[in-house]
Design an enzyme around this catalytic site. Structure first.
Site, short mmCIF file in Angstrom:
data_model
loop_
_atom_site.label_atom_id
_atom_site.label_comp_id
_atom_site.label_asym_id
_atom_site.label_seq_id
_atom_site.Cartn_x
_atom_site.Cartn_y
_atom_site.Cartn_z
N GLY A 87 0.81 -1.22 0.00
CA GLY A 87 0.00 0.00 0.00
C GLY A 87 0.85 1.26 0.00
N GLU B 24 2.31 11.41 3.15
CA GLU B 24 1.97 11.21 1.75
C GLU B 24 2.21 12.50 0.97
OE1 GLU B 24 -1.83 9.24 1.23
OE2 GLU B 24 -1.35 7.97 2.94
N CYS C 62 -4.27 8.51 8.82
CA CYS C 62 -3.61 8.30 10.12
C CYS C 62 -4.14 9.13 11.28
CB CYS C 62 -2.12 8.55 9.98
SG CYS C 62 -1.28 7.15 9.24
C1 UDX Z 1 -1.58 0.83 6.23
C2 UDX Z 1 -2.34 1.35 7.44
O1 UDX Z 1 -3.41 2.13 6.99
C3 UDX Z 1 -1.50 2.18 8.35
O2 UDX Z 1 -2.12 2.34 9.58
C4 UDX Z 1 -0.22 1.54 8.64
O3 UDX Z 1 0.62 2.44 9.32
C5 UDX Z 1 0.45 0.97 7.42
O4 UDX Z 1 -0.43 0.20 6.64
P1 UDX Z 1 -1.37 1.86 3.85
O5 UDX Z 1 -0.13 1.31 3.26
O6 UDX Z 1 -1.73 3.26 3.51
O7 UDX Z 1 -1.27 1.92 5.42
O8 UDX Z 1 -2.59 0.84 3.64
P2 UDX Z 1 -3.17 0.28 2.28
O9 UDX Z 1 -2.82 1.18 1.15
O10 UDX Z 1 -4.56 -0.12 2.55
O11 UDX Z 1 -2.29 -1.05 2.03
C6 UDX Z 1 -2.37 -2.23 2.76
C7 UDX Z 1 -2.20 -3.41 1.81
O12 UDX Z 1 -2.12 -4.63 2.56
C8 UDX Z 1 -3.33 -3.60 0.80
O13 UDX Z 1 -2.81 -3.55 -0.50
C9 UDX Z 1 -3.90 -4.98 1.13
O14 UDX Z 1 -4.33 -5.71 -0.02
C10 UDX Z 1 -2.73 -5.66 1.81
N1 UDX Z 1 -3.10 -6.77 2.70
C11 UDX Z 1 -3.99 -6.57 3.71
C12 UDX Z 1 -2.52 -8.04 2.52
O15 UDX Z 1 -1.75 -8.23 1.60
N2 UDX Z 1 -2.85 -9.04 3.38
C13 UDX Z 1 -3.74 -8.88 4.40
O16 UDX Z 1 -4.02 -9.82 5.15
C14 UDX Z 1 -4.32 -7.59 4.56
C1 UDX Z 2 0.82 12.05 8.75
C2 UDX Z 2 2.13 12.35 9.51
O1 UDX Z 2 2.61 13.64 9.13
C3 UDX Z 2 3.16 11.27 9.19
O2 UDX Z 2 4.34 11.49 9.96
C4 UDX Z 2 2.56 9.91 9.53
O3 UDX Z 2 3.48 8.88 9.18
C5 UDX Z 2 1.27 9.71 8.77
O4 UDX Z 2 0.35 10.76 9.08
P1 UDX Z 2 -0.05 12.38 6.25
O5 UDX Z 2 -1.39 12.09 6.82
O6 UDX Z 2 0.39 11.62 5.05
O7 UDX Z 2 1.08 12.14 7.35
O8 UDX Z 2 0.02 13.94 5.85
P2 UDX Z 2 0.27 15.29 6.66
O9 UDX Z 2 1.16 16.14 5.85
O10 UDX Z 2 0.65 15.06 8.06
O11 UDX Z 2 -1.18 16.00 6.61
C6 UDX Z 2 -2.29 15.45 7.27
C7 UDX Z 2 -3.48 16.36 7.10
O12 UDX Z 2 -3.31 17.57 7.86
C8 UDX Z 2 -3.74 16.81 5.68
O13 UDX Z 2 -5.12 16.82 5.40
C9 UDX Z 2 -3.18 18.21 5.65
O14 UDX Z 2 -3.78 19.02 4.67
C10 UDX Z 2 -3.53 18.69 7.03
N1 UDX Z 2 -2.69 19.80 7.52
C11 UDX Z 2 -1.36 19.63 7.68
C12 UDX Z 2 -3.28 21.03 7.86
O15 UDX Z 2 -4.49 21.20 7.72
N2 UDX Z 2 -2.49 22.02 8.34
C13 UDX Z 2 -1.14 21.87 8.52
O16 UDX Z 2 -0.49 22.82 8.99
C14 UDX Z 2 -0.57 20.63 8.18
#
Ligand code: UDX
Ligand code: UDX
Length: 455
Positions: free
Chosen positions: A9, A160, A271
């Protein structure tokens, strides 16, 4: 050394691609049960959009980076197994709506125990409640057949949209392990992978629980800053202070610092909300209701901010948007990603549709079917007829009574606003949910323009 990562993912894919790029002597395989996702990782169109990721994948794929659905074989071949499967919020039973659903984590632990024929180091990459490593350890121990398994916590801090930059140059890498000689040897084995490109002083080692908890706390603190500045944005709107000026003024205090003080329509992403709800649930489970309530308010403030934004649009448009066309610029939860999980745009679009508006969405990276599913769910219903997805910001604004900027995509800064204005009924309203645009310039052109936390 061989690494296998379960879960291809947003976390597993980019993290493993960078490990493979920076540690060419390590063989890295990412496995996933989703064949379509693996096929995409093996194609020219990767399943996720991240600036710079294509180049990183191209450099290593087929050399020491592989994507596969052969889960059992790859687990068996690996020395280190990363677990990066998703851990959604539970939608059923005890803790529904707050606790993490750990069934994928448990099933992965059972799979590892079933198929392994040698000892392994298991690394939790997924964000999980504190003490999940304990669960994994118990499952492995009960099925170990004499093999030795070490469980480490190595939370991912990448954001991200900047995943590649964050992975190349992390503020810190956190590794939690048991304080036994075997545990410390496992910590060292994982440290040596990161040490290919991360200076040793940035690799922090702790016990397992500290590491697991630190991930939740880091996200809770970051989200808290956003809710804090967003709460002040409401006060600014009421008093004609400017929230960006306030943020700049307080951010110059080195104890406060300038980052994560951008007022917005509300934070989204997979997250922040999930991790805070997890933290809240943990505190409640450990008999700490005051602590739970304290953190719950960060989410409450964020929900309020999203609703407040939609309400402001309705109020400003003379208390009715029924039959009016509202353009939504940007749907992703932040710029430079196609991820829409928990994006504020879902809430704003739903609120406007409930007010009988016609909502016209444009996002440069999010496909139409994703937007429709997020806003409408499985059944499109009557509202489905009033949700339209188009291919440009200008097209969305054509004939619209108001434009709402919900994602801070760079391309919105260079739009020909005079042309946009010409295509809108007057007065033409613009609501900048990201404080991205120059409101004074827009007003000079003839827009009635509003920002977040600005009069
Ligand atoms: C996920 C979680 O959302 C986050 O909390 C964590 O920190 C890291 O993993 P993300 O990579 O964004 O983050 O999730 P996602 O894009 O949904 O990817 C997870 C993948 O795992 C999917 O592609 C799913 O198909 C796969 N999966 C899930 C397996 O291969 N086996 C399983 O049993 C369950
Ligand atoms: C977050 C954490 O930053 C990262 O360390 C963790 O591993 C995953 O969760 P992410 O959710 O990918 O990362 O993006 P981030 O840049 O943190 O933004 C999160 C949300 O907050 C977004 O919707 C962003 O637009 C919002 N944001 C961020 C604000 O509204 N104001 C800010 O000043 C910063």
């Amino acid at each position: 050394m061989k690494i296998c990562c379960i879960g291809a993912g947003y976390v597993g894919g980019p993290t493993m691609a960078v490990i493979a790029q920076k540690a060419p002597d390590v063989r890295v395989t990412v496995v996933d049960m989703n064949q379509a996702r693996i096929d995409a990782w093996n194609s020219d169109t990767l399943p996720i959009y991240e600036p710079g990721l294509d180049e990183v994948v191209k450099e290593s794929r087929g050399r020491n980076l592989f994507f596969s659905t052969a889960v059992a074989d790859e687990i068996n071949a690996a020395d280190i197994i990363f677990v990066a499967v998703n851990t959604p919020t539970k939608t059923y039973g005890v803790g529904a709506g707050r606790a993490a659903d750990l069934r994928f984590i448990e099933s992965v632990a059972r799979t590892i125990a079933d198929v392994a024929t040698s000892g392994k180091i298991i690394v939790e990459k997924s964000t999980i409640p504190v003490k999940t490593a304990e669960t994994i350890k118990k499952i492995l121990a009960a099925n170990s057949r004499g093999l030795s398994f070490q469980v480490l916590s190595n939370p991912e801090f990448l954001a991200e949209g900047t995943a590649v930059v964050d992975l190349h140059n992390p503020d810190r890498v956190l590794i939690g392990g048991e304080k036994t000689p075997e545990g410390q040897a496992a910590v060292e084995a994982l440290s040596s992978v990161y040490a290919h490109w991360v200076p040793r002083e940035r690799i922090i080692t702790t016990n397992l629980w500290s590491s697991e908890l630190s991930k939740l706390v880091a996200n809770a603190f970051l989200a808290q800053r956003i809710s804090s500045i967003n709460s002040i944005s409401a006060l600014c709107e009421a008093t004609e202070a400017d929230v960006d000026e306030v943020a700049r003024a307080i951010g110059h205090d080195s104890r406060i610092g300038p980052k994560f003080l951008k007022a917005s329509v509300g934070f989204g992403g997979s997250c922040f909300q999930k991790d805070i709800l997890n933290l809240v649930y943990l505190c409640e489970s450990f008999g700490l209701p005051e602590v739970a309530e304290y953190w719950q308010n960060v989410v409450k403030m964020n929900d309020w901010q999203k609703t407040r934004f939609a309400t402001r649009i309705v109020k400003t448009l003379f208390n009715t948007v029924a039959g009016k066309r509202i353009a939504i610029w940007g749907f992703a939860f932040k710029k430079d990603t196609n991820d829409t999980r928990e994006t504020a745009a879902i809430s704003v679009c739903r609120d406007l549709l409930a007010e009988m508006a016609e909502v016209v969405v444009y996002d440069p990276k999010v496909p139409e079917d994703q937007i429709r599913r997020d806003v409408l769910g499985a059944e499109e219903g009557e509202a489905g007829k009033r949700l339209i997805v188009v291919n440009s910001a200008e097209e969305a604004a054509q004939g619209a009574h108001a434009v709402a900027v919900l994602t801070e995509w760079d391309e919105f800064k260079t739009i020909d606003f005079a042309a946009v204005l010409a295509g809108m009924p007057k007065p033409a309203f613009l609501f900048d949910g990201r404080n991205l645009l120059d409101l004074d310039a827009l007003r000079e052109l003839g827009f009635t323009a509003f920002g977040v936390g600005k009069a």
